[in-house]
Motif scaffolding. Sequence first.
Motif, PDB file in Angstrom:
ATOM      1  N   GLU A 177     -14.043   6.542 -26.116  1.00 16.67           N
ATOM      2  CA  GLU A 177     -14.320   7.267 -27.364  1.00 16.67           C
ATOM      3  C   GLU A 177     -15.790   7.647 -27.474  1.00 16.67           C
ATOM      4  OE1 GLU A 177     -15.205   3.023 -27.947  1.00 16.67           O
ATOM      5  OE2 GLU A 177     -13.472   4.110 -27.139  1.00 16.67           O
ATOM      6  N   ARG A 178     -16.663   6.980 -26.708  1.00 17.26           N
ATOM      7  CA  ARG A 178     -18.099   7.275 -26.766  1.00 17.26           C
ATOM      8  C   ARG A 178     -18.597   8.017 -25.539  1.00 17.26           C
ATOM      9  NH1 ARG A 178     -21.434   2.018 -28.539  1.00 17.26           N
ATOM     10  NH2 ARG A 178     -22.879   3.533 -29.444  1.00 17.26           N
ATOM     11  N   LEU A 179     -17.915   7.846 -24.406  1.00 20.12           N
ATOM     12  CA  LEU A 179     -18.450   8.386 -23.161  1.00 20.12           C
ATOM     13  C   LEU A 179     -17.334   8.763 -22.205  1.00 20.12           C
ATOM     14  CD1 LEU A 179     -21.273   8.834 -21.834  1.00 20.12           C
ATOM     15  CD2 LEU A 179     -21.000   6.600 -20.759  1.00 20.12           C
ATOM     16  N   GLY A 180     -17.290  10.049 -21.869  1.00 16.10           N
ATOM     17  CA  GLY A 180     -16.383  10.511 -20.838  1.00 16.10           C
ATOM     18  C   GLY A 180     -17.013  10.348 -19.469  1.00 16.10           C
ATOM     19  N   PHE A 181     -16.428  10.986 -18.474  1.00 15.14           N
ATOM     20  CA  PHE A 181     -16.885  10.843 -17.098  1.00 15.14           C
ATOM     21  C   PHE A 181     -17.001  12.222 -16.469  1.00 15.14           C
ATOM     22  CE2 PHE A 181     -15.690   9.031 -12.645  1.00 15.14           C
ATOM     23  CZ  PHE A 181     -17.033   8.892 -12.308  1.00 15.14           C
ATOM     24  N   GLY A 182     -18.140  12.484 -15.856  1.00 19.16           N
ATOM     25  CA  GLY A 182     -18.381  13.735 -15.139  1.00 19.16           C
ATOM     26  C   GLY A 182     -18.875  13.429 -13.736  1.00 19.16           C
ATOM     27  N   VAL A 206     -12.225  11.964 -17.348  1.00 21.05           N
ATOM     28  CA  VAL A 206     -12.890  13.042 -16.605  1.00 21.05           C
ATOM     29  C   VAL A 206     -12.832  14.341 -17.408  1.00 21.05           C
ATOM     30  CG1 VAL A 206     -12.833  14.469 -14.526  1.00 21.05           C
ATOM     31  CG2 VAL A 206     -12.428  12.004 -14.357  1.00 21.05           C
ATOM     32  N   GLY A 207     -14.019  14.888 -17.690  1.00 22.10           N
ATOM     33  CA  GLY A 207     -14.090  16.139 -18.436  1.00 22.10           C
ATOM     34  C   GLY A 207     -14.705  17.274 -17.649  1.00 22.10           C
ATOM     35  N   TYR A 261      -5.854  18.562 -15.934  1.00 21.49           N
ATOM     36  CA  TYR A 261      -7.284  18.876 -15.986  1.00 21.49           C
ATOM     37  C   TYR A 261      -7.491  20.375 -16.189  1.00 21.49           C
ATOM     38  CZ  TYR A 261     -12.178  19.308 -14.593  1.00 21.49           C
ATOM     39  OH  TYR A 261     -13.519  19.586 -14.567  1.00 21.49           O
ATOM     40  N   ALA A 262      -8.334  20.726 -17.160  1.00 19.02           N
ATOM     41  CA  ALA A 262      -8.591  22.133 -17.466  1.00 19.02           C
ATOM     42  C   ALA A 262     -10.082  22.418 -17.570  1.00 19.02           C
ATOM     43  CB  ALA A 262      -7.891  22.520 -18.776  1.00 19.02           C
ATOM     44  N   GLY A 263     -10.896  21.575 -16.941  1.00 18.01           N
ATOM     45  CA  GLY A 263     -12.336  21.777 -17.001  1.00 18.01           C
ATOM     46  C   GLY A 263     -12.858  22.556 -15.808  1.00 18.01           C
ATOM     47  N   ASP A 264     -14.153  22.410 -15.567  1.00 20.96           N
ATOM     48  CA  ASP A 264     -14.796  23.128 -14.478  1.00 20.96           C
ATOM     49  C   ASP A 264     -14.802  22.303 -13.190  1.00 20.96           C
ATOM     50  OD1 ASP A 264     -15.532  25.337 -16.068  1.00 20.96           O
ATOM     51  OD2 ASP A 264     -17.329  24.289 -16.774  1.00 20.96           O
ATOM     52  N   TYR A 265     -14.518  22.977 -12.085  1.00 15.99           N
ATOM     53  CA  TYR A 265     -14.827  22.458 -10.762  1.00 15.99           C
ATOM     54  C   TYR A 265     -16.139  23.122 -10.360  1.00 15.99           C
ATOM     55  CZ  TYR A 265     -10.209  20.342  -9.885  1.00 15.99           C
ATOM     56  OH  TYR A 265      -9.080  19.555  -9.916  1.00 15.99           O
ATOM     57  N   MET A 266     -17.229  22.396 -10.553  1.00 13.13           N
ATOM     58  CA  MET A 266     -18.553  22.961 -10.311  1.00 13.13           C
ATOM     59  C   MET A 266     -18.948  22.758  -8.848  1.00 13.13           C
ATOM     60  SD  MET A 266     -21.307  24.338 -11.913  1.00 13.13           S
ATOM     61  CE  MET A 266     -21.175  23.827 -13.635  1.00 13.13           C
ATOM     62  N   ILE A 267     -19.045  23.855  -8.109  1.00 10.96           N
ATOM     63  CA  ILE A 267     -19.520  23.802  -6.724  1.00 10.96           C
ATOM     64  C   ILE A 267     -21.031  23.606  -6.747  1.00 10.96           C
ATOM     65  CG2 ILE A 267     -19.747  25.060  -4.570  1.00 10.96           C
ATOM     66  CD1 ILE A 267     -16.867  24.343  -5.190  1.00 10.96           C
ATOM     67  N   GLU A 268     -21.505  22.626  -5.978  1.00 11.60           N
ATOM     68  CA  GLU A 268     -22.931  22.340  -5.987  1.00 11.60           C
ATOM     69  C   GLU A 268     -23.374  21.894  -4.589  1.00 11.60           C
ATOM     70  OE1 GLU A 268     -25.323  20.433  -9.525  1.00 11.60           O
ATOM     71  OE2 GLU A 268     -24.694  18.846  -8.155  1.00 11.60           O
ATOM     72  N   VAL A 269     -24.241  22.677  -3.973  1.00  5.21           N
ATOM     73  CA  VAL A 269     -24.851  22.321  -2.689  1.00  5.21           C
ATOM     74  C   VAL A 269     -26.357  22.462  -2.899  1.00  5.21           C
ATOM     75  CG1 VAL A 269     -24.882  22.700  -0.198  1.00  5.21           C
ATOM     76  CG2 VAL A 269     -22.839  23.324  -1.523  1.00  5.21           C
ATOM     77  N   ASP A 270     -26.990  21.371  -3.282  1.00  6.32           N
ATOM     78  CA  ASP A 270     -28.393  21.435  -3.695  1.00  6.32           C
ATOM     79  C   ASP A 270     -29.279  22.087  -2.649  1.00  6.32           C
ATOM     80  OD1 ASP A 270     -27.053  19.708  -5.393  1.00  6.32           O
ATOM     81  OD2 ASP A 270     -28.736  18.340  -5.633  1.00  6.32           O
TER      82      ASP A 270
END
Length: 297
Positions: A177-182, A206-207, A261-270
């Motif tokens: 209720e206070r913290l989701g997971f990313g 997971v959001g 799940y309906a959120g973002d799949y964020m591609i990230e290659v720093d």
Amino acid sequence: MAPRIAANPIPYWLRGKVSAEGAKTFENLDPAFRDLAEIGFKAVKADVPEGMSTAAYLAWLDSYGLVPAVSLYNSTFDRTLPIAEDVERAKRFAAQQRQLGLDATMLCPIFVPERLGKPAVGANFDAGRLQNVIADIATVADALIAEGIRPLLHGHVGGWVETEYELRTVLDTLGPERLGFGPDTGHLTWCGMDPAVIISDYADRVGAIHLKDVFPDHIGKTEETVELSYGETAQTRRLWAEPGKGVVDLLGVVEAMPVDYAGDYMIEVDVPSIPSAYQSLKESYEWAVQNLRGVEI
């Protein structure tokens, strides 16, 4: 709603830096947006350059056919910044996110010198400090929630929530209720975790997710054997990998994600493993289109 493929154009502004301060400018991001649109991306991590209005930023994205995707609020959460100041900064950030049409953000305990120097091994662990970090994360998370933004814990190498013990302790101490997971599949793997297992264990929280692959070269170090700093490790180009090139079981990760799940799949290659940021993003996008289930193209 279907999940989206999104991108973080981090290679266009990072350029050997660790900090993003002063780097997310029009001059750095405009070429990124042009490339993302040409490749086929429709969503991009929301980062409004300093001095630009939210309305101008949205219009700029729209000119490329892009929309803002889940962003990231970061702090050390170790009282280097007084908690009252952190809360006010979080409130301003939340107001901007609402203006962008977003309702969640990654909440990331990020870079401290002790861990940047010896990354991914839980250097200088202190149980009392972790409790203080948890308390400050809770305070900032509550402030974001009060402003209409759901906070999602984003464990990150180089910060005080780095190891599996630290990550699980924060999530287990602060309930859903206070913290989701990313989660970030790359950071979890670099720290020795199996991201599919962690995601499965906290699937109901997971959001959003950052999809990163990792080469095996720097995994499995200890506080005694790690030799390179965070920045030095990244610059070897043998840390972050385009999806499918490294050792992360990304298909297992996708399978572990919530069915609805309906959120973002964020591609990230720093730091791409190849010289061209454009080609890195193109390869990543093509992998995502082929391998992510039910995504909005």
